[in-house]
Write a protein that holds these residues in place. Structure first.
Motif, PDB file in Angstrom:
ATOM      1  N   MET A 100      10.324  58.761  29.622  1.00 30.28           N
ATOM      2  CA  MET A 100       9.789  58.319  28.331  1.00 30.28           C
ATOM      3  C   MET A 100       9.736  56.796  28.249  1.00 30.28           C
ATOM      4  O   MET A 100       8.804  56.230  27.673  1.00 30.28           O
ATOM      5  CB  MET A 100      10.648  58.882  27.196  1.00 30.28           C
ATOM      6  CG  MET A 100      10.145  58.526  25.803  1.00 30.28           C
ATOM      7  SD  MET A 100       8.454  59.121  25.494  1.00 30.28           S
ATOM      8  CE  MET A 100       8.738  60.901  25.539  1.00 30.28           C
ATOM      9  N   TRP A 157       6.674  55.777  30.055  1.00 29.94           N
ATOM     10  CA  TRP A 157       5.520  56.121  29.211  1.00 29.94           C
ATOM     11  C   TRP A 157       5.260  55.032  28.170  1.00 29.94           C
ATOM     12  O   TRP A 157       4.132  54.588  27.971  1.00 29.94           O
ATOM     13  CB  TRP A 157       5.780  57.469  28.559  1.00 29.94           C
ATOM     14  CG  TRP A 157       4.863  57.866  27.454  1.00 29.94           C
ATOM     15  CD1 TRP A 157       5.120  57.829  26.112  1.00 29.94           C
ATOM     16  CD2 TRP A 157       3.525  58.385  27.569  1.00 29.94           C
ATOM     17  NE1 TRP A 157       4.051  58.282  25.385  1.00 29.94           N
ATOM     18  CE2 TRP A 157       3.057  58.635  26.256  1.00 29.94           C
ATOM     19  CE3 TRP A 157       2.688  58.654  28.646  1.00 29.94           C
ATOM     20  CZ2 TRP A 157       1.787  59.140  26.005  1.00 29.94           C
ATOM     21  CZ3 TRP A 157       1.424  59.167  28.380  1.00 29.94           C
ATOM     22  CH2 TRP A 157       0.989  59.402  27.089  1.00 29.94           C
ATOM     23  N   ARG A 158       6.317  54.581  27.515  1.00 32.20           N
ATOM     24  CA  ARG A 158       6.180  53.545  26.496  1.00 32.20           C
ATOM     25  C   ARG A 158       5.908  52.183  27.110  1.00 32.20           C
ATOM     26  O   ARG A 158       5.095  51.411  26.612  1.00 32.20           O
ATOM     27  CB  ARG A 158       7.446  53.502  25.639  1.00 32.20           C
ATOM     28  CG  ARG A 158       7.713  54.761  24.827  1.00 32.20           C
ATOM     29  CD  ARG A 158       9.002  54.645  24.055  1.00 32.20           C
ATOM     30  NE  ARG A 158       8.987  53.511  23.157  1.00 32.20           N
ATOM     31  CZ  ARG A 158      10.051  53.075  22.495  1.00 32.20           C
ATOM     32  NH1 ARG A 158      11.221  53.657  22.665  1.00 32.20           N
ATOM     33  NH2 ARG A 158       9.956  52.050  21.684  1.00 32.20           N
ATOM     34  N   SER A 218       4.489  51.440  29.916  1.00 29.70           N
ATOM     35  CA  SER A 218       3.185  51.340  30.565  1.00 29.70           C
ATOM     36  C   SER A 218       2.025  51.379  29.576  1.00 29.70           C
ATOM     37  O   SER A 218       0.868  51.302  29.988  1.00 29.70           O
ATOM     38  CB  SER A 218       3.023  52.481  31.572  1.00 29.70           C
ATOM     39  OG  SER A 218       2.981  53.727  30.900  1.00 29.70           O
ATOM     40  N   GLY A 219       2.339  51.486  28.293  1.00 32.41           N
ATOM     41  CA  GLY A 219       1.270  51.621  27.314  1.00 32.41           C
ATOM     42  C   GLY A 219       0.674  53.021  27.333  1.00 32.41           C
ATOM     43  O   GLY A 219      -0.519  53.216  27.116  1.00 32.41           O
ATOM     44  N   LYS A 220       1.540  54.032  27.613  1.00 32.33           N
ATOM     45  CA  LYS A 220       1.159  55.452  27.606  1.00 32.33           C
ATOM     46  C   LYS A 220       0.105  55.788  28.659  1.00 32.33           C
ATOM     47  O   LYS A 220      -0.857  56.505  28.397  1.00 32.33           O
ATOM     48  CB  LYS A 220       0.672  55.864  26.211  1.00 32.33           C
ATOM     49  CG  LYS A 220       1.712  55.666  25.119  1.00 32.33           C
ATOM     50  CD  LYS A 220       1.223  56.124  23.772  1.00 32.33           C
ATOM     51  CE  LYS A 220       2.299  55.941  22.707  1.00 32.33           C
ATOM     52  NZ  LYS A 220       1.839  56.381  21.363  1.00 32.33           N
ATOM     53  N   LYS A 221       0.335  55.283  29.878  1.00 34.93           N
ATOM     54  CA  LYS A 221      -0.550  55.609  31.000  1.00 34.93           C
ATOM     55  C   LYS A 221      -0.092  56.912  31.642  1.00 34.93           C
ATOM     56  O   LYS A 221       0.976  56.985  32.246  1.00 34.93           O
ATOM     57  CB  LYS A 221      -0.547  54.474  32.019  1.00 34.93           C
ATOM     58  CG  LYS A 221      -1.166  53.186  31.473  1.00 34.93           C
ATOM     59  CD  LYS A 221      -1.073  52.052  32.481  1.00 34.93           C
ATOM     60  CE  LYS A 221      -1.680  50.766  31.912  1.00 34.93           C
ATOM     61  NZ  LYS A 221      -1.526  49.618  32.845  1.00 34.93           N
ATOM     62  N   VAL A 222      -0.914  57.929  31.526  1.00 40.34           N
ATOM     63  CA  VAL A 222      -0.536  59.272  31.944  1.00 40.34           C
ATOM     64  C   VAL A 222      -0.269  59.355  33.444  1.00 40.34           C
ATOM     65  O   VAL A 222       0.678  60.012  33.891  1.00 40.34           O
ATOM     66  CB  VAL A 222      -1.634  60.286  31.538  1.00 40.34           C
ATOM     67  CG1 VAL A 222      -1.295  61.687  32.045  1.00 40.34           C
ATOM     68  CG2 VAL A 222      -1.821  60.297  30.029  1.00 40.34           C
ATOM     69  N   VAL A 267       3.292  58.930  34.813  1.00 45.03           N
ATOM     70  CA  VAL A 267       4.380  59.858  34.481  1.00 45.03           C
ATOM     71  C   VAL A 267       4.143  61.273  35.020  1.00 45.03           C
ATOM     72  O   VAL A 267       5.047  62.104  34.952  1.00 45.03           O
ATOM     73  CB  VAL A 267       4.595  59.924  32.949  1.00 45.03           C
ATOM     74  CG1 VAL A 267       4.990  58.560  32.407  1.00 45.03           C
ATOM     75  CG2 VAL A 267       3.347  60.432  32.234  1.00 45.03           C
ATOM     76  N   GLY A 293       3.201  45.396  23.368  1.00 43.26           N
ATOM     77  CA  GLY A 293       3.797  46.607  23.906  1.00 43.26           C
ATOM     78  C   GLY A 293       5.292  46.401  23.988  1.00 43.26           C
ATOM     79  O   GLY A 293       5.776  45.296  23.740  1.00 43.26           O
TER      80      GLY A 293
END
Length: 296
Positions: A94, A97-98, A100-104, A107, A288
């Motif tokens: 998590m 995730w945060r 990286s700026g929510k880069k799928v 993860v 971010g």
């Protein structure tokens, strides 16, 4: 007619002696973790492995025929290692995730490793639970146990390396914030190395010395190490917050959205704030969790 002699008691040094050492070390790590936060799962695991050792070396003292008999605690104790491992790895996932700026795509792979390790662990418990002989269970499903430890090590290494890369990319060129990021990178590497190394050693020992329980000395400590590394990470972050606050460096609070900096990168006090548009100061904006952007 004379009674048949009892079978000789085998050496317990590399079997129950090894996991006894693991139980003692795990108890110490449990105490360290409990002093900071109470984890029910860790407490249950400590209770189960303590009962396990007690059953074989105290309750069945001088009864060597029981030493290869598997009781419920032998397989169930793994459940209480699977849970904290999955929780802590998910915590760091998590963060990635945060961060990286929510880069799928960053993860997906570590997430699959976490799920695969958890599922295989549950499968191993189900397969071994009804087998009465420890040696039979190890012979049949030892390869699954080895795969589980390999997945845990791979997940830890991938999570740590990804976090370090993201922190490195978040550098701003401002000395205070870059020093803070460098310290976070060191903490990330150290915490990842501890759990990865424990999983790798467990894997190697289980494969090379597969006729012994020496691997259990390391395996019993795995869950505690995950919990303590997460707590150490949280404590380190809080310590850095307090340190940077005292030194006048940038706050890490998520509620701080901007601060005025002079040309050297030091924050300006309210009395030193220059008028808008003055080229002697710069505005620092958070874009971010760890991706600052300095606008000149």
């Amino acid at each position: 007619m004379a009674a048949a002699p009892l079978p000789a008691i085998p050496s317990l040094d590399n079997s129950y002696g090894s996991i006894f050492i693991g139980m003692v070390v795990a108890a110490g790590l449990w105490g360290i973790g409990t002093a900071q936060a109470y984890w029910t799962v860790d407490t249950l695991h400590q209770a189960v492995i303590t009962y396990l050792i007690y059953y074989y070396v105290v309750t069945n003292y001088f009864n060597p025929l029981v030493l290869d008999t598997q009781i419920w605690a032998f397989s169930i104790q793994s459940l209480f290692e699977i849970i904290p491992c999955a929780m802590v790895q998910s915590f760091f996932l998590m963060r990635i995730w945060r961060l990286s700026g929510k880069k799928v795509y960053l993860v997906v792979l570590p997430g699959l490793l976490i799920v695969a390790k958890m599922v295989l662990g549950l499968v191993w418990i189900g397969l071994c639970y009804n087998i009465k002989s420890i040696s039979t269970a190890e012979a049949r499903f030892g390869h699954i146990s080895a795969t589980i430890n390999g997945l845990a090590a791979a997940g830890d290494i991938l999570l740590s390396s990804t976090m370090v890369v993201l922190l490195h990319q978040a550098r701003t060129g401002i000395r205070q914030s870059d020093n803070m990021l460098a310290k976070l990178m060191v903490y990330t590497i150290n915490t990842g190395v501890i759990t990865s190394l424990c999983s790798i050693v467990t894997l190697i020992v289980a494969v090379v010395l597969n006729k012994t329980f020496i691997y259990g000395a390391f395996y019993f400590c795995t869950g505690r190490l995950y919990v303590n590394t997460m707590l150490a990470s949280l404590n380190a972050r809080q310590g850095l917050k307090e340190q940077t606050s005292r030194s006048g460096a940038l706050e890490m609070s998520p509620y701080v959205t901007s601060v005025r900096l002079d040309k050297s990168g030091k924050p300006l006090s309210s009395g030193d704030m220059t008028r808008e548009g003055d080229d002697t100061s710069r505005k620092y904006e958070r874009v971010g969790p760890w991706e600052p952007n300095v606008l000149t």
